[in-house]
Design a protein around this motif. Structure first.
Motif, PDB file in Angstrom:
ATOM      1  N   ASP A 164       0.808  -1.226   0.000  1.00 39.74           N
ATOM      2  CA  ASP A 164       0.000   0.000   0.000  1.00 39.74           C
ATOM      3  C   ASP A 164       0.843   1.279   0.000  1.00 39.74           C
ATOM      4  OD1 ASP A 164       1.032  -0.329   2.481  1.00 39.74           O
ATOM      5  OD2 ASP A 164      -0.839   0.005   3.578  1.00 39.74           O
ATOM      6  N   SER A 165       2.100   1.168  -0.422  1.00 42.15           N
ATOM      7  CA  SER A 165       2.960   2.367  -0.430  1.00 42.15           C
ATOM      8  C   SER A 165       2.475   3.398  -1.446  1.00 42.15           C
ATOM      9  CB  SER A 165       4.402   1.987  -0.787  1.00 42.15           C
ATOM     10  OG  SER A 165       4.993   1.211   0.211  1.00 42.15           O
ATOM     11  N   LYS A 166       2.739   4.660  -1.102  1.00 44.25           N
ATOM     12  CA  LYS A 166       2.453   5.759  -2.047  1.00 44.25           C
ATOM     13  C   LYS A 166       3.796   6.163  -2.655  1.00 44.25           C
ATOM     14  CE  LYS A 166      -1.276   7.833   0.654  1.00 44.25           C
ATOM     15  NZ  LYS A 166      -0.986   7.439   2.048  1.00 44.25           N
ATOM     16  N   VAL A 167       3.888   6.038  -3.982  1.00 50.23           N
ATOM     17  CA  VAL A 167       5.185   6.251  -4.652  1.00 50.23           C
ATOM     18  C   VAL A 167       5.079   7.387  -5.667  1.00 50.23           C
ATOM     19  CG1 VAL A 167       7.038   5.156  -5.980  1.00 50.23           C
ATOM     20  CG2 VAL A 167       5.641   3.770  -4.421  1.00 50.23           C
ATOM     21  N   LEU A 168       6.066   8.269  -5.642  1.00 53.36           N
ATOM     22  CA  LEU A 168       6.139   9.382  -6.591  1.00 53.36           C
ATOM     23  C   LEU A 168       7.344   9.167  -7.504  1.00 53.36           C
ATOM     24  CD1 LEU A 168       5.219  12.293  -7.453  1.00 53.36           C
ATOM     25  CD2 LEU A 168       6.932  13.149  -5.819  1.00 53.36           C
ATOM     26  N   ASP A 169       7.099   9.132  -8.816  1.00 53.38           N
ATOM     27  CA  ASP A 169       8.191   9.022  -9.785  1.00 53.38           C
ATOM     28  C   ASP A 169       8.456  10.426 -10.339  1.00 53.38           C
ATOM     29  OD1 ASP A 169      10.119   7.872 -11.403  1.00 53.38           O
ATOM     30  OD2 ASP A 169       8.702   7.241 -12.951  1.00 53.38           O
ATOM     31  N   VAL A 170       9.569  11.024  -9.934  1.00 52.30           N
ATOM     32  CA  VAL A 170       9.897  12.401 -10.332  1.00 52.30           C
ATOM     33  C   VAL A 170      10.728  12.348 -11.620  1.00 52.30           C
ATOM     34  CG1 VAL A 170      11.120  14.505  -9.672  1.00 52.30           C
ATOM     35  CG2 VAL A 170       9.875  13.200  -7.944  1.00 52.30           C
ATOM     36  N   GLY A 171      10.279  13.092 -12.646  1.00 49.96           N
ATOM     37  CA  GLY A 171      10.934  12.990 -13.958  1.00 49.96           C
ATOM     38  C   GLY A 171      10.482  11.703 -14.619  1.00 49.96           C
ATOM     39  N   ALA A 172       9.188  11.439 -14.529  1.00 48.55           N
ATOM     40  CA  ALA A 172       8.627  10.151 -14.976  1.00 48.55           C
ATOM     41  C   ALA A 172       8.703   9.974 -16.484  1.00 48.55           C
ATOM     42  CB  ALA A 172       7.175  10.050 -14.520  1.00 48.55           C
ATOM     43  N   GLY A 173       8.959  11.049 -17.228  1.00 48.16           N
ATOM     44  CA  GLY A 173       9.093  10.942 -18.681  1.00 48.16           C
ATOM     45  C   GLY A 173       7.818  10.417 -19.319  1.00 48.16           C
TER      46      GLY A 173
ATOM     47  N   LEU B 162       4.161  -3.304  -7.876  1.00 48.54           N
ATOM     48  CA  LEU B 162       4.751  -3.584  -6.563  1.00 48.54           C
ATOM     49  C   LEU B 162       3.924  -3.020  -5.419  1.00 48.54           C
ATOM     50  CD1 LEU B 162       8.476  -2.785  -7.485  1.00 48.54           C
ATOM     51  CD2 LEU B 162       7.516  -5.041  -6.998  1.00 48.54           C
ATOM     52  N   VAL B 163       3.050  -2.055  -5.731  1.00 46.10           N
ATOM     53  CA  VAL B 163       2.227  -1.431  -4.685  1.00 46.10           C
ATOM     54  C   VAL B 163       0.754  -1.466  -5.122  1.00 46.10           C
ATOM     55  CG1 VAL B 163       4.123   0.023  -3.852  1.00 46.10           C
ATOM     56  CG2 VAL B 163       2.651   0.946  -5.604  1.00 46.10           C
ATOM     57  N   PRO B 164       0.219  -2.682  -5.335  1.00 44.70           N
ATOM     58  CA  PRO B 164      -1.119  -2.781  -5.929  1.00 44.70           C
ATOM     59  C   PRO B 164      -2.216  -2.120  -5.099  1.00 44.70           C
ATOM     60  CG  PRO B 164      -0.357  -4.938  -5.142  1.00 44.70           C
ATOM     61  CD  PRO B 164       0.813  -4.006  -5.042  1.00 44.70           C
ATOM     62  N   GLY B 165      -1.998  -2.012  -3.777  1.00 40.55           N
ATOM     63  CA  GLY B 165      -3.023  -1.364  -2.951  1.00 40.55           C
ATOM     64  C   GLY B 165      -2.634   0.065  -2.623  1.00 40.55           C
ATOM     65  N   GLY B 166      -1.585   0.570  -3.249  1.00 42.91           N
ATOM     66  CA  GLY B 166      -1.085   1.914  -2.925  1.00 42.91           C
ATOM     67  C   GLY B 166      -1.404   2.912  -4.015  1.00 42.91           C
ATOM     68  N   VAL B 167      -0.531   3.891  -4.168  1.00 41.32           N
ATOM     69  CA  VAL B 167      -0.740   4.949  -5.158  1.00 41.32           C
ATOM     70  C   VAL B 167       0.566   5.151  -5.920  1.00 41.32           C
ATOM     71  CG1 VAL B 167      -1.335   7.382  -5.471  1.00 41.32           C
ATOM     72  CG2 VAL B 167      -2.345   6.118  -3.569  1.00 41.32           C
ATOM     73  N   THR B 168       0.448   5.282  -7.235  1.00 40.61           N
ATOM     74  CA  THR B 168       1.628   5.535  -8.078  1.00 40.61           C
ATOM     75  C   THR B 168       1.381   6.821  -8.851  1.00 40.61           C
ATOM     76  OG1 THR B 168       1.964   3.160  -8.348  1.00 40.61           O
ATOM     77  CG2 THR B 168       3.064   4.590  -9.945  1.00 40.61           C
ATOM     78  N   VAL B 169       2.235   7.816  -8.629  1.00 40.97           N
ATOM     79  CA  VAL B 169       2.046   9.130  -9.257  1.00 40.97           C
ATOM     80  C   VAL B 169       3.313   9.491 -10.034  1.00 40.97           C
ATOM     81  CG1 VAL B 169       1.616  11.592  -8.804  1.00 40.97           C
ATOM     82  CG2 VAL B 169       0.626   9.871  -7.289  1.00 40.97           C
ATOM     83  N   GLY B 170       3.144  10.087 -11.208  1.00 39.44           N
ATOM     84  CA  GLY B 170       4.305  10.532 -11.985  1.00 39.44           C
ATOM     85  C   GLY B 170       4.267  12.027 -12.210  1.00 39.44           C
ATOM     86  N   VAL B 171       5.404  12.701 -12.052  1.00 41.70           N
ATOM     87  CA  VAL B 171       5.484  14.125 -12.397  1.00 41.70           C
ATOM     88  C   VAL B 171       6.689  14.352 -13.303  1.00 41.70           C
ATOM     89  CG1 VAL B 171       4.340  14.959 -10.308  1.00 41.70           C
ATOM     90  CG2 VAL B 171       6.822  14.756 -10.319  1.00 41.70           C
TER      91      VAL B 171
ATOM     92  N   ALA C 149       4.005  18.365   1.958  1.00 45.95           N
ATOM     93  CA  ALA C 149       5.107  17.688   2.656  1.00 45.95           C
ATOM     94  C   ALA C 149       4.637  16.348   3.215  1.00 45.95           C
ATOM     95  CB  ALA C 149       5.616  18.584   3.788  1.00 45.95           C
ATOM     96  N   ALA C 150       5.554  15.428   3.351  1.00 47.47           N
ATOM     97  CA  ALA C 150       5.335  14.126   4.008  1.00 47.47           C
ATOM     98  C   ALA C 150       4.122  13.375   3.438  1.00 47.47           C
ATOM     99  CB  ALA C 150       5.189  14.339   5.520  1.00 47.47           C
ATOM    100  N   THR C 151       4.016  13.322   2.122  1.00 44.46           N
ATOM    101  CA  THR C 151       2.873  12.682   1.475  1.00 44.46           C
ATOM    102  C   THR C 151       3.203  11.285   0.961  1.00 44.46           C
ATOM    103  OG1 THR C 151       2.287  14.870   0.680  1.00 44.46           O
ATOM    104  CG2 THR C 151       1.122  13.058  -0.330  1.00 44.46           C
ATOM    105  N   PHE C 152       4.481  11.028   0.636  1.00 41.80           N
ATOM    106  CA  PHE C 152       4.827   9.782  -0.057  1.00 41.80           C
ATOM    107  C   PHE C 152       5.718   8.877   0.800  1.00 41.80           C
ATOM    108  CE2 PHE C 152       3.587  12.690  -3.368  1.00 41.80           C
ATOM    109  CZ  PHE C 152       2.808  11.877  -4.182  1.00 41.80           C
ATOM    110  N   ASP C 153       5.649   7.567   0.481  1.00 42.15           N
ATOM    111  CA  ASP C 153       6.510   6.583   1.153  1.00 42.15           C
ATOM    112  C   ASP C 153       7.795   6.346   0.366  1.00 42.15           C
ATOM    113  OD1 ASP C 153       4.517   5.912   3.171  1.00 42.15           O
ATOM    114  OD2 ASP C 153       3.394   5.108   1.471  1.00 42.15           O
ATOM    115  N   ALA C 154       7.761   6.629  -0.920  1.00 49.86           N
ATOM    116  CA  ALA C 154       8.972   6.443  -1.734  1.00 49.86           C
ATOM    117  C   ALA C 154       8.962   7.423  -2.895  1.00 49.86           C
ATOM    118  CB  ALA C 154       9.053   5.010  -2.261  1.00 49.86           C
ATOM    119  N   VAL C 155      10.164   7.875  -3.250  1.00 54.67           N
ATOM    120  CA  VAL C 155      10.348   8.721  -4.436  1.00 54.67           C
ATOM    121  C   VAL C 155      11.390   8.059  -5.316  1.00 54.67           C
ATOM    122  CG1 VAL C 155      11.307  10.915  -5.252  1.00 54.67           C
ATOM    123  CG2 VAL C 155       9.725  10.921  -3.331  1.00 54.67           C
TER     124      VAL C 155
END
Ligand SMILES: C[S@@+](CC[C@H](N)C(=O)[O-])C[C@H]1O[C@@H](n2cnc3c(N)ncnc32)[C@H](O)[C@@H]1O
Length: 270
Positions: free
Chosen positions: A45-54, A65-74, A102-108
């Motif tokens: 359930d991790s919330k993951v941010l991909d910075v420079g997701a292209g 890997l985080v099917p119950g979480g959130v995956t965001v790209g910027v 601030a403090a929104t994601f579990d991984a970047v």
């Protein structure tokens, strides 16, 4: 040109070349991204941010890997992001000033973007800010050192013989982020702890058509190609094709060193 103009120029080029990028360049970087993902602590359930997701190539792999979480790209390039799957939220944003709480994601994750930032430490501080205290960061960049790509050497020789312009400078400061020591210093200054860095070899064997699409369709090789008289271009490509056909299959292999880093956000806020 001001720094802001250089960033705009870079991301406009990415937007214009996103199609070719997705077809021929993204697969090799995705392989590196997956190796990085295998070393980042994630929960279902991790919330993951991909910075420079292209073009969003890594978003499905993160999401798996985080099917119950959130995956965001910027990314700052709208054209690149427009190729990302609509299954994931994406937003146009500058990595040096993320419009996120601030403090929104579990991984970047930051794969092959840090060297494009005017000051890489700004991007790392922003990543640190949006991570929770138990969050983690994962980074991939090109490592200092030798790269093997005989086909590309042939292309460079042919461009030189045809009087192509020298490579024009773009906002790519590899020398600021291409060793473990440099990344450790930057990560630590941004407030990260338990920093690990390592280098792995990534390779991809190109087919001739994809190679030609790459060198004529994106980044520095394209700009050198574009500087050649249009009337001379068909012969140049024919010569290139002939030379590539004479190569053994291993000469079409691109082997590059990738520098990885992982770190924990830790409790200290900078
Ligand atoms: C080499 S691509 C890597 C894309 C993706 N991470 C991958 O591994 O395929 C670099 C990306 O960084 C983005 N970029 C460059 N400068 C940026 C900035 N200041 N803020 C956000 N994105 C930026 C570009 O638009 C491009 O999509």
């Amino acid at each position: 040109m001001t720094i802001e103009e250089r960033v705009n120029q870079l991301t406009a080029r990415y937007s214009a070349e996103a199609d070719v990028y997705e077809r021929v360049w993204a697969p090799m970087l995705r392989e590196a991204g997956n190796r990085l993902l295998s070393r980042i602590p994630l929960n279902v359930d991790s919330k993951v941010l991909d910075v420079g997701a292209g073009v969003g190539a890594l978003l499905p792999d993160i999401s798996a890997l985080v099917p119950g979480g959130v995956t965001v790209g910027v990314d700052r390039s709208k054209g690149m992001l427009s190729h990302a799957s609509s299954d994931y939220p994406v937003a146009v944003m500058d990595a040096s000033r993320l419009g996120l709480r601030a403090a929104t994601f579990d991984a970047v994750t930051m794969t092959f973007i840090l060297f494009h930032l005017p000051d890489p430490s700004d991007g790392l501080k922003e990543a640190h800010r949006v991570l929770g205290p138990r969050g983690s960061i994962g980074i991939a960049n090109w490592a200092a050192g030798d790269e093997e790509w005989p086909a590309f050497e042939i292309w460079t020789e042919l461009l030189d013989e045809h009087g192509a312009d020298p490579p024009s400078p773009v906002l790519s400061q590899h020398e600021l982020v291409n060793t473990g020591e440099l990344l450790e210093e930057l990560l630590s200054a941004a407030g990260f702890e338990r920093i690990e860095t390592w280098v792995e070899t990534i390779e991809r064997t190109w087919d001739i058509d994809s190679f030609i699409q790459f060198v004529t369709g994106m980044a520095i090789p394209k700009r050198r190609y574009d500087s050649i008289d249009p009337r001379a271009r068909p012969t140049l490509i024919e010569t290139l094709r002939g030379r590539l056909e004479d190569l053994g299959p291993t000469d079409l292999t691109h082997r590059a060193q990738v520098l990885f880093a992982t770190a924990a956000a830790g409790g200290s806020r900078v």
